[in-house]
Design an enzyme around this catalytic site. Structure first.
Site, PDB file in Angstrom:
ATOM      1  CB  SER A   4      50.184  -9.612 -21.248  1.00 17.44           C
ATOM      2  OG  SER A   4      51.112 -10.077 -22.196  1.00 17.44           O
TER       3      SER A   4
ATOM      4  CB  SER B 117      55.236  -5.127 -22.721  1.00 15.90           C
ATOM      5  OG  SER B 117      55.887  -5.735 -23.788  1.00 15.90           O
TER       6      SER B 117
ATOM      7  CE1 TYR C  69      40.722  -4.196 -21.543  1.00 14.70           C
ATOM      8  CE2 TYR C  69      38.853  -4.978 -22.809  1.00 14.70           C
ATOM      9  CZ  TYR C  69      40.118  -4.450 -22.748  1.00 14.70           C
ATOM     10  OH  TYR C  69      40.798  -4.199 -23.897  1.00 14.70           O
TER      11      TYR C  69
ATOM     12  CB  SER D 106      52.033   8.254 -26.012  1.00 16.85           C
ATOM     13  OG  SER D 106      50.838   7.542 -26.231  1.00 16.85           O
TER      14      SER D 106
END
Ligand code: OXD
Ligand code: MN
Length: 615
Positions: free
Chosen positions: A266, A264, A519, A394
């Site tokens: 990453s 998580s 990205y 969330s």
């Protein structure tokens, strides 16, 4: 009893084993009524939930919910895999005997849904017609309507999935009872919650939460824990916390499929939903299949590894989701998508939602904004004023069909052939941008030694990874040694094996800057990997795998990338790697029964690094 039968009759539930299961638990939990759910009930259930105040409108066709403040995440400490055989005990699966857990959970659930509706949610975690469908069918009983609405988004829901089973008894039995969230002692020594998968009885009993993986039993409890156990017990498949994507080279017309795991935080969801960088977009089209779970098996006909995403939706972390990090997700949760947001900030006047990273700074005008707990931002005290508006965990829940670059064949029951399996942690040094591994045992070894760096104060010592084998640490259902052997067996049975690779987008310079922008540019190393698999590039062999040469990466449009940074992320820091090998050895020693092939792979890599150091 007669009333329950009448409901089951009216809903067309023909499977007598399902009917027995419903009757037994409706009686035991004391539910006031039973309701059978199909996906077509969504609009009515949404309207009921809005009417009851469980959901608030968040613009046209979107909804907002808050969970209980003590119930905001999966609880790993309270999660147990139980079986009837102690040899299933592993290091991470928190194993307990079924004979202890079944009575304990049964006791806790007794009468605990009194006055509530018990919803019966028949579902399948696979595109219908998949060769793995028999392992994918389940029925979740839940006493919480918002859980039903999440299940409708995350799984294929409908009575038809249980009526025509080849073996009417072969479905996963899931029981979810929320309990009295005010009084469960969450996080105290007197914690009452228990999230138990009785894997060899294909029964899931979850008590004490209505949030995410604790409550949507199709996703993690079935889709991962139960499925990984079934895959091993049947000898047929792997179930992994993996993304799955497709890359089409429009010049050659070839499509490649990549799956893989990341611990998580990453960037797994962002990678799963990636778009091609603008400068390469004319040539490459990326398609989304899944962001969290993949089931893998070998097709005996062509000898290739195939994968499906068993899910029907995405349950994504909202934090930091924006047009730059994940434009695809932003579109998938736009108005009209039926998205449900949980625990983000909400504006009761405009029905708008916001979370940290949605925009650089929170909305300037705080009028009407409430934080995830429901407190007005404008009334925050000085001490609270910098607290996040949204909970860090969330979420948004949206169906796959809303994801703009969803693959046209995402419902194909045959799945897609897998060209590459990647692992990616979050590592500030040592791990290059990408290193490819062609040997099966070394690839599996790499997955078993996957980890992300500890954020020191909280999680451990700086420079030492928190290992998360295959990103499955919280979902392991049987012993890690047997798990490794199962991987070698399944992938080893493929005639045409996928290439493995390890990726890292997170190397930093001494001043803390990221050496690689990440990205959309993360597609570039994957393109190199596909070319390597095709024999179009050769890369440079190192003791830890093949890394690209500078010339081989397609870097068009990356004018800001510094030459020295590129050099660093394509090189191997032998000294740091030798340190890491020591930590890996300690990590692997934790697992009894680790196959000799894995130890040999470890020794091979270590010896290569020693030889390199000596040069
Ligand atoms: C998780 C998730 O908890 O995907 O890993 O929700
Ligand atoms: Mn996950």
């Amino acid at each position: 009893m007669a009333a329950i039968d009448a409901v089951l009759d009216a809903a067309g539930v023909k499977n007598s084993r399902v009917r027995d299961f419903v009757r037994q638990w409706a009686e035991h939990t004391g539910a006031a009524r039973v309701e059978v759910v199909n996906a077509s009930d969504d609009a009515r259930l949404i309207a009921e939930a809005v009417e009851a105040g469980e959901l608030l409108p968040a613009g046209e066709g979107r909804y907002y919910s808050r969970s209980h403040p003590k119930d905001t995440a999966r609880s790993e400490e309270r999660t147990v895999v139980a079986t009837n055989n102690e040899s299933d005990k592993g290091v991470y699966n928190n194993w307990k005997p079924a004979s202890e857990m079944r009575p304990m959970l049964t006791e806790r659930m007794k009468g605990a849904s009194a006055g509530k509706t018990m919803y019966v949610v028949p579902y399948v975690m696979a595109p219908p017609g998949s060769p793995l469908q028999p392992y994918a069918t389940g029925v979740e009983l839940t006493d919480t309507r918002t859980v039903v609405l999440h299940m409708i988004r995350m799984a294929r829901v409908g009575v038809e999935h249980v009526n025509e089973l080849a073996d009417p008894d072969y479905f996963v039995r899931g029981v979810h009872v929320t309990g009295d969230l005010d009084n469960l002692g969450q996080g105290t020594p007197d914690d009452q919650r228990y999230f138990v998968t009785i894997a060899d009885e294909r029964t899931i009993l979850h008590y004490g939460s209505s949030y995410g993986g604790n409550a949507l039993l199709g996703k993690i409890a079935h889709g991962l824990r139960q499925a990984t156990y079934d895959g091993w017990a049947s000898g047929k498949f792997l179930a992994e916390q993996f993304l799955l994507l497709g890359i089409t080279d429009k010049q050659t017309g070839r499509t490649y499929h990549v799956c893989g795991g990341m611990p998580s935080a990453s960037g797994k969801t962002n990678l799963a939903m990636i778009l091609s960088p603008d400068a390469l977009g004319d040539r490459y089209q990326v398609h989304f299949y899944g962001d969290d779970i993949a089931w893998l098996w070998v097709d005996p006909e062509d000898g290739r590894v195939y994968a499906i995403n068993p899910e029907f939706g995405a349950f994504g972390v909202a934090k930091d989701t924006n047009e730059a990090t994940n434009p695809t997700a932003v579109e998938a949760i736009a108005e009209g998508t039926g998205t449900i947001f949980t625990n983000v900030a909400y504006n009761e006047q405009t029905q708008d939602v916001w979370w940290e990273g949605r925009t650089k700074t929170p909305p300037a005008d705080a009028t009407g904004w409430r934080d995830w707990k429901g407190e007005l931002i404008s009334e925050r005290s000085e001490a609270e004023k910098d607290a996040p508006w949204a909970h860090p965990n969330s979420r948004f829940t949206t169906t796959l069909a809303n994801i703009p670059n969803i693959a046209p064949d995402y419902t194909n029951p045959k799945g897609v052939p897998v060209d590459a399996i990647i692992f990616g942690g979050r590592t500030r040094d040592r791990e290059p941008l990408i290193r490819a591994i062609t040997d099966l045992a070394e690839g599996v070894y790499d997955g078993l030694t996957l980890g992300a760096e500890a954020t020191f104060a909280a999680e451990g010592t700086e420079g030492v990874l928190r290992y998360d084998p295959m990103s499955m640490r919280p979902f392991m259902a049987y012993s890690e040694g047997a798990y490794a052997a199962h991987w070698l067996k399944i992938i080893g049975a493929a005639k045409d094996q996928p290439i493995f690779a390890h990726v890292n987008w997170f190397q930093r310079g001494e001043d803390g800057r990221f050496l690689w922008p990440g990205y959309r540019d993360n597609l570039r190393p994957l393109l190199w990997l596909m070319q390597l698999r095709n024999g179009e590039v050769t890369g440079r062999q190192t003791p830890v795998g093949i890394v690209p040469t500078k010339e081989e990466l397609q870097l068009e449009g990356m004018d800001d990338l510094r030459a020295d940074d590129l050099e660093t992320i394509l090189s191997i820091d032998t000294h740091r790697w030798r340190q890491e090998m020591g930590h890996r050895e300690e990590h692997l020693k934790l697992f009894p029964g680790m196959p000799e092939e894995i130890w040999e792979a470890h020794r091979r890599v270590a010896a290569g690094l020693e030889a390199e150091q000596g040069k």
